[in-house]
Motif scaffolding. Structure first.
Motif, PDB file in Angstrom:
ATOM      1  N   LEU A   9       4.413   5.331  10.498  1.00 35.91           N
ATOM      2  CA  LEU A   9       3.510   5.532   9.359  1.00 35.91           C
ATOM      3  C   LEU A   9       2.443   6.566   9.682  1.00 35.91           C
ATOM      4  N   THR A  10       2.013   6.630  10.922  1.00 31.63           N
ATOM      5  CA  THR A  10       1.067   7.671  11.312  1.00 31.63           C
ATOM      6  C   THR A  10       1.689   9.051  11.150  1.00 31.63           C
ATOM      7  N   VAL A  11       2.941   9.185  11.558  1.00 35.55           N
ATOM      8  CA  VAL A  11       3.660  10.449  11.379  1.00 35.55           C
ATOM      9  C   VAL A  11       3.760  10.803   9.906  1.00 35.55           C
ATOM     10  N   ALA A  12       4.029   9.823   9.056  1.00 30.42           N
ATOM     11  CA  ALA A  12       4.118  10.077   7.611  1.00 30.42           C
ATOM     12  C   ALA A  12       2.807  10.630   7.068  1.00 30.42           C
ATOM     13  N   ALA A  13       1.680  10.075   7.523  1.00 31.39           N
ATOM     14  CA  ALA A  13       0.375  10.569   7.074  1.00 31.39           C
ATOM     15  C   ALA A  13       0.115  11.988   7.554  1.00 31.39           C
ATOM     16  N   VAL A  14       0.604  12.319   8.742  1.00 29.41           N
ATOM     17  CA  VAL A  14       0.443  13.677   9.255  1.00 29.41           C
ATOM     18  C   VAL A  14       1.317  14.647   8.466  1.00 29.41           C
ATOM     19  N   LEU A  15       2.531  14.220   8.143  1.00 29.93           N
ATOM     20  CA  LEU A  15       3.440  15.082   7.386  1.00 29.93           C
ATOM     21  C   LEU A  15       2.902  15.396   5.992  1.00 29.93           C
ATOM     22  N   GLN A  16       2.242  14.433   5.369  1.00 32.25           N
ATOM     23  CA  GLN A  16       1.674  14.655   4.035  1.00 32.25           C
ATOM     24  C   GLN A  16       0.295  13.992   3.978  1.00 32.25           C
ATOM     25  N   PRO A  17      -0.755  14.746   4.343  1.00 28.48           N
ATOM     26  CA  PRO A  17      -2.108  14.175   4.334  1.00 28.48           C
ATOM     27  C   PRO A  17      -2.558  13.685   2.965  1.00 28.48           C
ATOM     28  N   GLY A  18      -1.943  14.189   1.897  1.00 26.19           N
ATOM     29  CA  GLY A  18      -2.331  13.737   0.572  1.00 26.19           C
ATOM     30  C   GLY A  18      -2.055  12.270   0.316  1.00 26.19           C
ATOM     31  N   LEU A  19      -1.225  11.656   1.142  1.00 28.77           N
ATOM     32  CA  LEU A  19      -0.930  10.229   1.016  1.00 28.77           C
ATOM     33  C   LEU A  19      -1.890   9.368   1.830  1.00 28.77           C
ATOM     34  N   SER A  20      -2.831   9.996   2.532  1.00 31.24           N
ATOM     35  CA  SER A  20      -3.648   9.295   3.527  1.00 31.24           C
ATOM     36  C   SER A  20      -4.456   8.147   2.960  1.00 31.24           C
ATOM     37  N   LEU A  21      -4.929   8.254   1.725  1.00 31.57           N
ATOM     38  CA  LEU A  21      -5.795   7.221   1.165  1.00 31.57           C
ATOM     39  C   LEU A  21      -5.121   5.857   1.199  1.00 31.57           C
ATOM     40  N   ASN A  22      -3.808   5.809   1.052  1.00 29.17           N
ATOM     41  CA  ASN A  22      -3.104   4.536   1.046  1.00 29.17           C
ATOM     42  C   ASN A  22      -2.174   4.337   2.239  1.00 29.17           C
ATOM     43  N   ILE A  23      -1.747   5.430   2.865  1.00 34.68           N
ATOM     44  CA  ILE A  23      -0.873   5.296   4.025  1.00 34.68           C
ATOM     45  C   ILE A  23      -1.663   4.922   5.280  1.00 34.68           C
ATOM     46  N   SER A  66       0.829  -1.204   0.000  1.00 39.31           N
ATOM     47  CA  SER A  66       0.000   0.000   0.000  1.00 39.31           C
ATOM     48  C   SER A  66       0.863   1.254   0.000  1.00 39.31           C
ATOM     49  N   THR A  67       1.928   1.228   0.790  1.00 46.52           N
ATOM     50  CA  THR A  67       2.839   2.370   0.849  1.00 46.52           C
ATOM     51  C   THR A  67       3.565   2.563  -0.474  1.00 46.52           C
ATOM     52  N   ALA A  68       4.083   1.462  -1.018  1.00 47.42           N
ATOM     53  CA  ALA A  68       4.792   1.540  -2.297  1.00 47.42           C
ATOM     54  C   ALA A  68       3.863   1.990  -3.430  1.00 47.42           C
ATOM     55  N   TRP A  69       2.596   1.597  -3.341  1.00 54.14           N
ATOM     56  CA  TRP A  69       1.606   1.949  -4.366  1.00 54.14           C
ATOM     57  C   TRP A  69       1.469   3.467  -4.502  1.00 54.14           C
ATOM     58  N   VAL A  70       1.240   4.150  -3.373  1.00 53.24           N
ATOM     59  CA  VAL A  70       1.014   5.588  -3.449  1.00 53.24           C
ATOM     60  C   VAL A  70       2.317   6.345  -3.723  1.00 53.24           C
ATOM     61  N   LEU A  71       3.418   5.908  -3.129  1.00 57.24           N
ATOM     62  CA  LEU A  71       4.684   6.597  -3.378  1.00 57.24           C
ATOM     63  C   LEU A  71       5.129   6.415  -4.828  1.00 57.24           C
ATOM     64  N   GLY A  72       4.990   5.210  -5.332  1.00 54.75           N
ATOM     65  CA  GLY A  72       5.400   4.945  -6.713  1.00 54.75           C
ATOM     66  C   GLY A  72       4.548   5.677  -7.733  1.00 54.75           C
ATOM     67  N   LEU A  73       3.236   5.681  -7.525  1.00 53.90           N
ATOM     68  CA  LEU A  73       2.349   6.339  -8.488  1.00 53.90           C
ATOM     69  C   LEU A  73       2.541   7.852  -8.491  1.00 53.90           C
ATOM     70  N   THR A  74       2.687   8.442  -7.316  1.00 57.67           N
ATOM     71  CA  THR A  74       2.878   9.898  -7.288  1.00 57.67           C
ATOM     72  C   THR A  74       4.244  10.285  -7.869  1.00 57.67           C
ATOM     73  N   TRP A  75       5.253   9.466  -7.620  1.00 58.48           N
ATOM     74  CA  TRP A  75       6.574   9.737  -8.214  1.00 58.48           C
ATOM     75  C   TRP A  75       6.512   9.635  -9.737  1.00 58.48           C
ATOM     76  N   TYR A  76       5.856   8.586 -10.237  1.00 57.20           N
ATOM     77  CA  TYR A  76       5.760   8.405 -11.685  1.00 57.20           C
ATOM     78  C   TYR A  76       5.013   9.570 -12.322  1.00 57.20           C
ATOM     79  N   GLY A  77       3.907   9.986 -11.693  1.00 57.10           N
ATOM     80  CA  GLY A  77       3.162  11.113 -12.231  1.00 57.10           C
ATOM     81  C   GLY A  77       3.979  12.389 -12.230  1.00 57.10           C
ATOM     82  N   SER A  78       4.784  12.580 -11.199  1.00 57.22           N
ATOM     83  CA  SER A  78       5.611  13.781 -11.139  1.00 57.22           C
ATOM     84  C   SER A  78       6.703  13.764 -12.203  1.00 57.22           C
ATOM     85  N   ALA A  79       7.188  12.582 -12.520  1.00 63.90           N
ATOM     86  CA  ALA A  79       8.257  12.466 -13.509  1.00 63.90           C
ATOM     87  C   ALA A  79       7.746  12.565 -14.946  1.00 63.90           C
ATOM     88  N   THR A  80       6.454  12.268 -15.165  1.00 60.68           N
ATOM     89  CA  THR A  80       5.970  12.174 -16.544  1.00 60.68           C
ATOM     90  C   THR A  80       4.794  13.094 -16.872  1.00 60.68           C
TER      91      THR A  80
END
Length: 239
Positions: free
Chosen positions: A187-201, A118-132
């Motif tokens: 992981l809770t801290v990560a979701a607080v740092l970037q709420p936009g990742l919350s759906l999968n984090i 789940s973590t890799a899913w959101v990080l990978g997709l947002t990275w790919y979108g940012s790169a392309t």
């Protein structure tokens, strides 16, 4: 008879057979899924307003120089659907695993792997979108640079949390579930740092919490050296 009962009870605990643990673990996954769904709108804010997916900065000298022009809402249905599929898959698989898989070791392994996916899913997709998907010719940073600025710290903390969760599978006893608690907090801290990742984090938080719940008490209740007693044989007396 008493020795047999003691062995059966300890074996039942060692295999994670206590039903209340399975129910609570499954509820932790379901509750995290509901919370993530409520916060799902923050994902759109992340990909459009911070990462500028499907956006382009206007060139110098134009009327909108220095500003971003983005697609309408329909242009973000694809990324919303992909992130949503990941959310649904891990919440369903995680809750069923936590509830139905009796052996604690196998259940914990599956739950931690789902959290990592789940973590890799959101990080990978947002990275790919940012790169392309960012038209950054006239922007002060590349699309990858915007990702590092908006997501980088949360990504690092979430990777540390998932790593800690995987390492928690190695030891037994209190150390295992203490490491699981630390992983869940990270992981809770990560979701607080970037709420936009919350759906999968946040579902990953629930999955790690479920794995920790399944670990508590399982490896420490049996005690060392407990073996099933031998049943006495029948003594035959010759005539």
């Amino acid at each position: 008879m008493a020795a047999d009962d003691a062995f059966t009870t300890s074996d039942h605990r060692r295999t994670g057979g206590r039903s209340w643990q399975r129910v609570v673990a499954a509820l932790s996954v379901l509750v995290s899924g509901v919370i993530a769904f409520i916060l799902a709108g923050s994902a759109l804010d992340l990909v459009r307003d911070q990462l500028h997916h499907n956006c382009g900065m206007q060139p110098p000298g134009s009327e909108g120089a220095g500003s971003w022009i983005c697609s309408d809402g329909i242009g973000y249905l694809g990324i919303a659907g992909i992130l949503g599929m990941g959310w649904l898959a891990v919440v369903l698989a995680g809750s069923l695993t936590a509830l139905l898989v009796r052996p604690a070791r196998q259940a914990r392994l599956a739950l931690v792997i789902l959290a990592a996916l789940s973590t890799a899913w959101v990080l990978g997709l947002t990275w790919y979108g940012s790169a392309t998907q960012v038209q950054d010719q006239y922007a002060p940073m590349t699309g990858a640079g915007y990702w590092l600025e908006a997501v980088g710290t949360a990504a690092l903390v979430s990777v540390l949390g998932v790593t800690m969760g995987l390492l928690s599978l190695v030891p037994t006893g209190p150390l295992s579930w203490i490491m699981g608690i630390v992983a869940t907090i990270l992981l809770t801290v990560a979701a607080v740092l970037q709420p936009g990742l919350s759906l999968n984090i946040i579902p990953a938080v629930g999955l790690l919490a479920a794995a920790t719940i399944r670990a508590i008490g399982v490896d420490t209740t049996a005690g060392p050296g407990l073996r099933r007693p031998r049943r006495p044989g029948i003594l035959r007396v010759g005539h």
